[in-house]
Design a protein around this motif. Structure first.
Motif, PDB file in Angstrom:
ATOM      1  N   PRO A 253       0.638  -1.069  -0.001  1.00 21.65           N
ATOM      2  CA  PRO A 253       0.076   0.060   0.160  1.00 21.65           C
ATOM      3  C   PRO A 253       0.828   1.266  -0.063  1.00 21.65           C
ATOM      4  CG  PRO A 253      -0.849  -1.617   1.520  1.00 21.65           C
ATOM      5  CD  PRO A 253       0.508  -2.184   1.240  1.00 21.65           C
ATOM      6  N   SER A 254       2.177   1.106   0.709  1.00 25.19           N
ATOM      7  CA  SER A 254       2.883   2.302   0.805  1.00 25.19           C
ATOM      8  C   SER A 254       3.419   2.614  -0.910  1.00 25.19           C
ATOM      9  CB  SER A 254       4.298   2.065   1.389  1.00 25.19           C
ATOM     10  OG  SER A 254       3.834   1.554   2.774  1.00 25.19           O
ATOM     11  N   GLY A 255       3.559   1.909  -1.753  1.00 25.58           N
ATOM     12  CA  GLY A 255       3.806   2.265  -3.000  1.00 25.58           C
ATOM     13  C   GLY A 255       2.704   3.000  -3.741  1.00 25.58           C
ATOM     14  N   ILE A 256       1.485   2.532  -3.393  1.00 31.05           N
ATOM     15  CA  ILE A 256       0.433   3.166  -4.104  1.00 31.05           C
ATOM     16  C   ILE A 256       0.444   5.022  -3.566  1.00 31.05           C
ATOM     17  CG2 ILE A 256      -2.114   3.594  -4.435  1.00 31.05           C
ATOM     18  CD1 ILE A 256      -0.790   1.098  -5.530  1.00 31.05           C
ATOM     19  N   GLU A 257       0.560   4.880  -2.092  1.00 28.88           N
ATOM     20  CA  GLU A 257       0.668   6.283  -1.586  1.00 28.88           C
ATOM     21  C   GLU A 257       1.946   7.252  -2.137  1.00 28.88           C
ATOM     22  OE1 GLU A 257       1.374   5.878   2.853  1.00 28.88           O
ATOM     23  OE2 GLU A 257      -0.317   4.415   2.858  1.00 28.88           O
ATOM     24  N   SER A 258       2.936   6.341  -2.379  1.00 23.42           N
ATOM     25  CA  SER A 258       4.153   7.084  -2.970  1.00 23.42           C
ATOM     26  C   SER A 258       3.920   7.874  -4.366  1.00 23.42           C
ATOM     27  CB  SER A 258       5.370   6.085  -3.118  1.00 23.42           C
ATOM     28  OG  SER A 258       6.313   6.879  -3.691  1.00 23.42           O
ATOM     29  N   LEU A 259       2.942   6.872  -5.134  1.00 24.44           N
ATOM     30  CA  LEU A 259       2.505   7.180  -6.534  1.00 24.44           C
ATOM     31  C   LEU A 259       1.759   8.479  -6.547  1.00 24.44           C
ATOM     32  CD1 LEU A 259       1.897   6.296  -9.740  1.00 24.44           C
ATOM     33  CD2 LEU A 259      -0.057   5.319  -8.654  1.00 24.44           C
ATOM     34  N   MET A 260       0.803   8.290  -5.516  1.00 25.40           N
ATOM     35  CA  MET A 260      -0.088   9.697  -5.409  1.00 25.40           C
ATOM     36  C   MET A 260       0.701  10.916  -4.899  1.00 25.40           C
ATOM     37  SD  MET A 260      -2.398   7.918  -6.916  1.00 25.40           S
ATOM     38  CE  MET A 260      -3.886   9.049  -7.046  1.00 25.40           C
TER      39      MET A 260
ATOM     40  N   ASN B 149       3.953  11.490  -5.534  1.00 24.54           N
ATOM     41  CA  ASN B 149       4.997  11.995  -6.511  1.00 24.54           C
ATOM     42  C   ASN B 149       4.092  12.471  -7.753  1.00 24.54           C
ATOM     43  OD1 ASN B 149       7.954  11.334  -5.849  1.00 24.54           O
ATOM     44  ND2 ASN B 149       7.133   9.629  -4.997  1.00 24.54           N
ATOM     45  N   PHE B 150       2.911  12.033  -8.074  1.00 16.39           N
ATOM     46  CA  PHE B 150       2.192  12.365  -9.373  1.00 16.39           C
ATOM     47  C   PHE B 150       0.719  12.588  -8.758  1.00 16.39           C
ATOM     48  CE2 PHE B 150       5.323   9.211 -10.421  1.00 16.39           C
ATOM     49  CZ  PHE B 150       6.011   9.786 -11.337  1.00 16.39           C
ATOM     50  N   PRO B 151       0.571  13.890  -8.079  1.00 15.88           N
ATOM     51  CA  PRO B 151      -0.774  14.306  -7.522  1.00 15.88           C
ATOM     52  C   PRO B 151      -1.734  14.172  -8.597  1.00 15.88           C
ATOM     53  CG  PRO B 151       0.947  15.813  -7.482  1.00 15.88           C
ATOM     54  CD  PRO B 151       1.696  14.929  -7.667  1.00 15.88           C
ATOM     55  N   ASP B 152      -1.277  14.473 -10.025  1.00 19.55           N
ATOM     56  CA  ASP B 152      -2.400  14.664 -10.856  1.00 19.55           C
ATOM     57  C   ASP B 152      -2.476  13.530 -11.903  1.00 19.55           C
ATOM     58  OD1 ASP B 152      -2.722  17.526 -10.175  1.00 19.55           O
ATOM     59  OD2 ASP B 152      -1.059  18.066 -11.205  1.00 19.55           O
ATOM     60  N   PHE B 153      -2.137  12.343 -11.284  1.00 22.71           N
ATOM     61  CA  PHE B 153      -2.087  11.095 -11.934  1.00 22.71           C
ATOM     62  C   PHE B 153      -3.448  10.517 -12.649  1.00 22.71           C
ATOM     63  CE2 PHE B 153      -2.325   6.306 -11.968  1.00 22.71           C
ATOM     64  CZ  PHE B 153      -1.185   6.265 -12.831  1.00 22.71           C
TER      65      PHE B 153
ATOM     66  N   ALA C 153      -7.796   4.397  -3.518  1.00 28.63           N
ATOM     67  CA  ALA C 153      -7.295   5.447  -4.327  1.00 28.63           C
ATOM     68  C   ALA C 153      -8.063   5.935  -5.609  1.00 28.63           C
ATOM     69  CB  ALA C 153      -5.777   5.456  -4.666  1.00 28.63           C
ATOM     70  N   GLY C 154      -8.967   5.197  -5.991  1.00 23.40           N
ATOM     71  CA  GLY C 154      -9.932   5.349  -7.037  1.00 23.40           C
ATOM     72  C   GLY C 154      -9.167   5.109  -8.428  1.00 23.40           C
ATOM     73  N   LEU C 155      -8.390   4.255  -8.290  1.00 23.93           N
ATOM     74  CA  LEU C 155      -7.817   3.777  -9.521  1.00 23.93           C
ATOM     75  C   LEU C 155      -8.452   2.219  -9.906  1.00 23.93           C
ATOM     76  CD1 LEU C 155      -4.284   4.481  -8.295  1.00 23.93           C
ATOM     77  CD2 LEU C 155      -5.420   5.867 -10.073  1.00 23.93           C
ATOM     78  N   ARG C 156      -8.055   1.909 -11.135  1.00 21.84           N
ATOM     79  CA  ARG C 156      -8.433   0.641 -11.773  1.00 21.84           C
ATOM     80  C   ARG C 156      -7.536  -0.478 -11.571  1.00 21.84           C
ATOM     81  NH1 ARG C 156      -8.193   1.910 -16.402  1.00 21.84           N
ATOM     82  NH2 ARG C 156      -6.499   0.616 -17.186  1.00 21.84           N
ATOM     83  N   LEU C 157      -7.924  -1.511 -11.074  1.00 20.46           N
ATOM     84  CA  LEU C 157      -7.100  -2.739 -10.732  1.00 20.46           C
ATOM     85  C   LEU C 157      -7.251  -3.598 -12.074  1.00 20.46           C
ATOM     86  CD1 LEU C 157      -4.887  -3.887  -8.947  1.00 20.46           C
ATOM     87  CD2 LEU C 157      -6.783  -5.111  -7.795  1.00 20.46           C
ATOM     88  N   ASP C 158      -6.067  -3.835 -12.622  1.00 20.98           N
ATOM     89  CA  ASP C 158      -6.177  -4.929 -13.966  1.00 20.98           C
ATOM     90  C   ASP C 158      -5.810  -6.242 -13.573  1.00 20.98           C
ATOM     91  OD1 ASP C 158      -6.793  -2.770 -16.285  1.00 20.98           O
ATOM     92  OD2 ASP C 158      -5.432  -1.868 -14.730  1.00 20.98           O
ATOM     93  N   LEU C 159      -4.822  -6.569 -12.725  1.00 22.78           N
ATOM     94  CA  LEU C 159      -4.076  -7.740 -12.346  1.00 22.78           C
ATOM     95  C   LEU C 159      -3.758  -7.941 -10.896  1.00 22.78           C
ATOM     96  CD1 LEU C 159      -2.452 -10.286 -12.985  1.00 22.78           C
ATOM     97  CD2 LEU C 159      -0.448  -8.709 -13.425  1.00 22.78           C
TER      98      LEU C 159
END
Length: 249
Positions: free
Chosen positions: A186-193, A195-199, A220-226
């Motif tokens: 989950p920390s990886g997702i936090e880091s994504l958001m 570093n890229f707030p407008d992702f 995080a409101g993202l789509r999970l594909d795998l």
């Protein structure tokens, strides 16, 4: 068609990694770039927990990170670890890693088989008189404390290291162009958001390992594909191979 996949882990040390096999087989570029890193607490931060290492006769290690940060902190605190200190590790691989810091003697190093602390506890119960210290990450729950309490073992838990965002450089942000991102915590997702707030995900596929990471993607409101592991595909590389095959159809 997948051309570039970002795997949020350190680059494999072996050329025989299954990730390289997948890269060759499917003609994709695998970029290994951790979104998070582990850093140790300072001696000053550790002292605030009012825990004395030498009040304990045995240390419980759940990871190599825990071993590294325990011995680093002991050195910073100028604590000489006694020769008769015992070490209880969740796997043999972690137990063997102790050799980096102390002489490995079977009479003082014990290990479990499965990597789960619950399976190490029966061994700890055989040494009921020990006073156990469990070094942990800043992100943890009370499950270990409750488990050891239930067996009436003498123990303390302490934070010795933390997970922080491994920030991207402006250049990395500018060239962030991937067909798929793979996360393991989950920390990886936090880091994504962070570093890229407008992702904006759009066509970028996201893969995760473990239920907590999958939940973090959805939260995080993202789509999970795998999602891995599954009964059929227990490893991330196995699940990824299946996914890439499906993309070819």
């Amino acid at each position: 068609m997948m051309k570039k996949i970002l795997v949020s882990q350190p680059k494999p040390s072996s050329e025989k990694s299954p990730y390289y096999d997948l890269a060759e087989r499917f003609g994709v570029e695998m970029i290994f770039r951790p979104f998070i890193k582990v850093e140790g607490l300072t001696a000053k931060e550790f002292r605030q927990q009012k825990i004395s290492i030498l009040d304990h006769t045995a240390i419980v290690f759940t990871s190599r990170h825990a071993i590294d940060h325990f011995f680093t902190l002991a050195k910073e605190l100028r604590v000489n670890i006694p020769e008769d200190m015992k070490y209880f590790c969740v796997t043999e691989a972690i137990a063997l890693y102790i050799q980096k810091y102390v002489q490995y003697r079977k009479r003082k190093v014990f290990f479990g088989e499965t990597g789960k602390i619950a399976d190490l506890v029966p061994l700890m119960v055989k040494h009921k008189t020990e006073k156990y210290l469990v070094p942990m990450s800043d992100v943890h729950n009370d499950s270990v404390k409750e488990l050891l309490d239930s067996k009436k073992l003498q123990h303390d838990e302490c934070v010795m290291y933390r997970t922080v965002s491994n920030d991207f450089t402006p250049e990395e942000i500018k060239t962030f162009d991937y067909d798929m991102l793979i996360f393991f915590s989950p920390s990886g997702i936090e880091s994504l958001m962070k570093n890229f707030p407008d992702f904006k995900q759009e066509k970028i596929a996201i893969g995760t390992f473990g239920p907590a990471t999958a939940k973090a993607v959805k939260d995080a409101g993202l789509r999970l594909d795998l999602e891995a592991p599954t009964e059929k595909y227990p490893s991330m590389t196995g699940a990824l191979q299946h996914y890439l095959l499906m993309q070819e159809d």
